[in-house]
Design a protein around this motif. Sequence first.
Motif, PDB file in Angstrom:
ATOM      1  N   GLY A 116      11.836  -8.011-111.144  1.00 23.64           N
ATOM      2  CA  GLY A 116      12.882  -8.415-110.232  1.00 23.64           C
ATOM      3  C   GLY A 116      12.402  -8.736-108.823  1.00 23.64           C
ATOM      4  N   LEU A 117      11.116  -8.564-108.566  1.00 22.02           N
ATOM      5  CA  LEU A 117      10.579  -8.840-107.234  1.00 22.02           C
ATOM      6  C   LEU A 117       9.627 -10.030-107.297  1.00 22.02           C
ATOM      7  N   PRO A 118       9.763 -10.973-106.364  1.00 24.37           N
ATOM      8  CA  PRO A 118       8.819 -12.097-106.342  1.00 24.37           C
ATOM      9  C   PRO A 118       7.441 -11.619-105.885  1.00 24.37           C
ATOM     10  N   MET A 119       6.415 -12.274-106.408  1.00 23.58           N
ATOM     11  CA  MET A 119       5.045 -11.960-105.991  1.00 23.58           C
ATOM     12  C   MET A 119       4.685 -12.861-104.811  1.00 23.58           C
ATOM     13  N   GLN A 120       4.165 -12.257-103.758  1.00 22.43           N
ATOM     14  CA  GLN A 120       3.786 -13.006-102.568  1.00 22.43           C
ATOM     15  C   GLN A 120       2.282 -12.874-102.341  1.00 22.43           C
ATOM     16  N   TYR A 121       1.678 -13.946-101.853  1.00 20.03           N
ATOM     17  CA  TYR A 121       0.256 -13.909-101.506  1.00 20.03           C
ATOM     18  C   TYR A 121      -0.018 -14.942-100.423  1.00 20.03           C
ATOM     19  N   GLN A 122      -1.109 -14.758 -99.712  1.00 17.82           N
ATOM     20  CA  GLN A 122      -1.481 -15.635 -98.613  1.00 17.82           C
ATOM     21  C   GLN A 122      -2.416 -16.744 -99.103  1.00 17.82           C
ATOM     22  N   VAL A 123      -2.213 -17.948 -98.592  1.00 12.44           N
ATOM     23  CA  VAL A 123      -3.111 -19.074 -98.867  1.00 12.44           C
ATOM     24  C   VAL A 123      -3.467 -19.735 -97.541  1.00 12.44           C
ATOM     25  N   ASN A 124      -4.625 -20.352 -97.504  1.00 15.32           N
ATOM     26  CA  ASN A 124      -5.034 -21.078 -96.302  1.00 15.32           C
ATOM     27  C   ASN A 124      -4.130 -22.284 -96.095  1.00 15.32           C
ATOM     28  N   GLU A 125      -3.892 -22.607 -94.841  1.00 12.44           N
ATOM     29  CA  GLU A 125      -3.137 -23.803 -94.493  1.00 12.44           C
ATOM     30  C   GLU A 125      -4.090 -24.731 -93.747  1.00 12.44           C
ATOM     31  N   TYR A 126      -4.049 -26.003 -94.105  1.00  8.50           N
ATOM     32  CA  TYR A 126      -4.998 -26.964 -93.556  1.00  8.50           C
ATOM     33  C   TYR A 126      -4.294 -28.089 -92.817  1.00  8.50           C
ATOM     34  N   ASP A 127      -5.027 -28.660 -91.847  1.00  8.44           N
ATOM     35  CA  ASP A 127      -4.645 -29.933 -91.255  1.00  8.44           C
ATOM     36  C   ASP A 127      -5.707 -30.920 -91.719  1.00  8.44           C
ATOM     37  N   TYR A 128      -5.277 -32.099 -92.068  1.00 12.55           N
ATOM     38  CA  TYR A 128      -6.203 -33.142 -92.516  1.00 12.55           C
ATOM     39  C   TYR A 128      -6.275 -34.190 -91.427  1.00 12.55           C
ATOM     40  N   LEU A 129      -7.470 -34.622 -91.083  1.00 13.96           N
ATOM     41  CA  LEU A 129      -7.656 -35.508 -89.952  1.00 13.96           C
ATOM     42  C   LEU A 129      -8.774 -36.497 -90.184  1.00 13.96           C
ATOM     43  N   VAL A 130      -8.823 -37.485 -89.307  1.00 11.22           N
ATOM     44  CA  VAL A 130      -9.874 -38.494 -89.334  1.00 11.22           C
ATOM     45  C   VAL A 130     -10.587 -38.432 -87.990  1.00 11.22           C
ATOM     46  N   HIS A 131     -11.921 -38.338 -88.046  1.00 11.19           N
ATOM     47  CA  HIS A 131     -12.734 -38.420 -86.832  1.00 11.19           C
ATOM     48  C   HIS A 131     -13.242 -39.847 -86.705  1.00 11.19           C
ATOM     49  N   LEU A 132     -13.031 -40.435 -85.556  1.00  9.04           N
ATOM     50  CA  LEU A 132     -13.605 -41.735 -85.226  1.00  9.04           C
ATOM     51  C   LEU A 132     -14.817 -41.440 -84.346  1.00  9.04           C
ATOM     52  N   ARG A 133     -16.004 -41.823 -84.829  1.00 13.72           N
ATOM     53  CA  ARG A 133     -17.261 -41.491 -84.157  1.00 13.72           C
ATOM     54  C   ARG A 133     -17.933 -42.751 -83.629  1.00 13.72           C
ATOM     55  N   GLU A 134     -18.557 -42.625 -82.453  1.00 12.14           N
ATOM     56  CA  GLU A 134     -19.363 -43.735 -81.968  1.00 12.14           C
ATOM     57  C   GLU A 134     -20.777 -43.546 -82.513  1.00 12.14           C
ATOM     58  N   LEU A 135     -21.429 -44.653 -82.776  1.00 12.52           N
ATOM     59  CA  LEU A 135     -22.799 -44.613 -83.283  1.00 12.52           C
ATOM     60  C   LEU A 135     -23.745 -45.147 -82.223  1.00 12.52           C
ATOM     61  N   PRO A 136     -24.960 -44.644 -82.110  1.00 11.84           N
ATOM     62  CA  PRO A 136     -25.636 -43.782 -83.071  1.00 11.84           C
ATOM     63  C   PRO A 136     -25.459 -42.291 -82.839  1.00 11.84           C
ATOM     64  N   THR A 137     -24.776 -41.863 -81.772  1.00 12.01           N
ATOM     65  CA  THR A 137     -24.711 -40.433 -81.444  1.00 12.01           C
ATOM     66  C   THR A 137     -23.863 -39.621 -82.410  1.00 12.01           C
TER      67      THR A 137
ATOM     68  N   ARG B 258     -20.823 -38.891 -81.778  1.00  8.91           N
ATOM     69  CA  ARG B 258     -19.839 -38.213 -80.947  1.00  8.91           C
ATOM     70  C   ARG B 258     -18.430 -38.634 -81.372  1.00  8.91           C
ATOM     71  N   VAL B 259     -17.548 -37.654 -81.561  1.00  8.51           N
ATOM     72  CA  VAL B 259     -16.162 -37.929 -81.931  1.00  8.51           C
ATOM     73  C   VAL B 259     -15.430 -38.441 -80.690  1.00  8.51           C
ATOM     74  N   VAL B 260     -14.967 -39.687 -80.754  1.00 10.51           N
ATOM     75  CA  VAL B 260     -14.263 -40.284 -79.616  1.00 10.51           C
ATOM     76  C   VAL B 260     -12.749 -40.246 -79.779  1.00 10.51           C
ATOM     77  N   LYS B 261     -12.291 -40.029 -81.013  1.00 11.60           N
ATOM     78  CA  LYS B 261     -10.856 -39.933 -81.263  1.00 11.60           C
ATOM     79  C   LYS B 261     -10.650 -39.153 -82.555  1.00 11.60           C
ATOM     80  N   THR B 262      -9.616 -38.313 -82.573  1.00 14.41           N
ATOM     81  CA  THR B 262      -9.232 -37.584 -83.780  1.00 14.41           C
ATOM     82  C   THR B 262      -7.806 -37.973 -84.118  1.00 14.41           C
ATOM     83  N   LEU B 263      -7.608 -38.381 -85.350  1.00 22.77           N
ATOM     84  CA  LEU B 263      -6.300 -38.809 -85.842  1.00 22.77           C
ATOM     85  C   LEU B 263      -5.824 -37.763 -86.840  1.00 22.77           C
ATOM     86  N   GLY B 264      -4.816 -36.975 -86.474  1.00 26.71           N
ATOM     87  CA  GLY B 264      -4.360 -35.869 -87.313  1.00 26.71           C
ATOM     88  C   GLY B 264      -2.996 -36.110 -87.914  1.00 26.71           C
ATOM     89  N   GLY B 265      -2.429 -35.016 -88.488  1.00 31.34           N
ATOM     90  CA  GLY B 265      -1.072 -35.065 -88.997  1.00 31.34           C
ATOM     91  C   GLY B 265      -0.926 -35.457 -90.450  1.00 31.34           C
TER      92      GLY B 265
END
Length: 145
Positions: free
Chosen positions: A85-106, A108-115
Motif C-alpha cells: 500500500g506504500l509507493p516506493m521512492q528513490y532518488q535519481v540524478n537530474e541532468y541539464d543537456y547543453l551545447v558548447h560552442l567552442r572557438e578553435l584552436p583553443t 574555449r567555450v564562447v557560448k553555452t546553449l542550454g534548456g
Amino acid sequence: AWGRRVRTSPGGELFAQVDQTRSTEWSAGAGLLIRDTTTWEPQPAMPGAANTTGGVAFSADGRFLATGHMANVGERTRVIGVSLGLPMQYQVNEYDYLVHLRELPTGRVVKTLGGWQQAVAHLAFSPDGSVVAGTAGPRLRVWDV
C-alpha cells in the motif's frame, strides 16, 4: 546504447570524436577528444570536454566546434509501484543537456546553449556558420550564433 561520433574539420587538419554518455556518474569513453591528422596524436584536453552526448559539428570555416554535453544539476525523487500500500521512492540524478560552442584552436567555450530535456545527439552548422541546429529526441532547435 553506447556509441561514438566522429567529424573531420573542413580543412582536414583536425579529427574530433565524442562519446555518447548516459550518466555523469559512469560515463563511457573520454568525452571530447581532438586529434591532429598529421600525427594522429591527441591534442590537449579542451575545457569541459567530459560527459558528451554525441552531438559534434565543425563550422564550415573551421573556426568553431559545437559539442553536446550533459551536466548533473541535482537529484529528484521517483516513485514506482506499490508495496504493502506504500509507493516506493528513490532518488535519481537530474541532468541539464547543453551545447558548447567552442572557438578553435583553443577550444574555449564562447557560448553555452542550454534548456534541452534530452541528450543532444546531432549538431550541424549552416554553410555560412551563422546558425547551428541540433536535435534531441523529437526536438529540433536552431540558434543564431
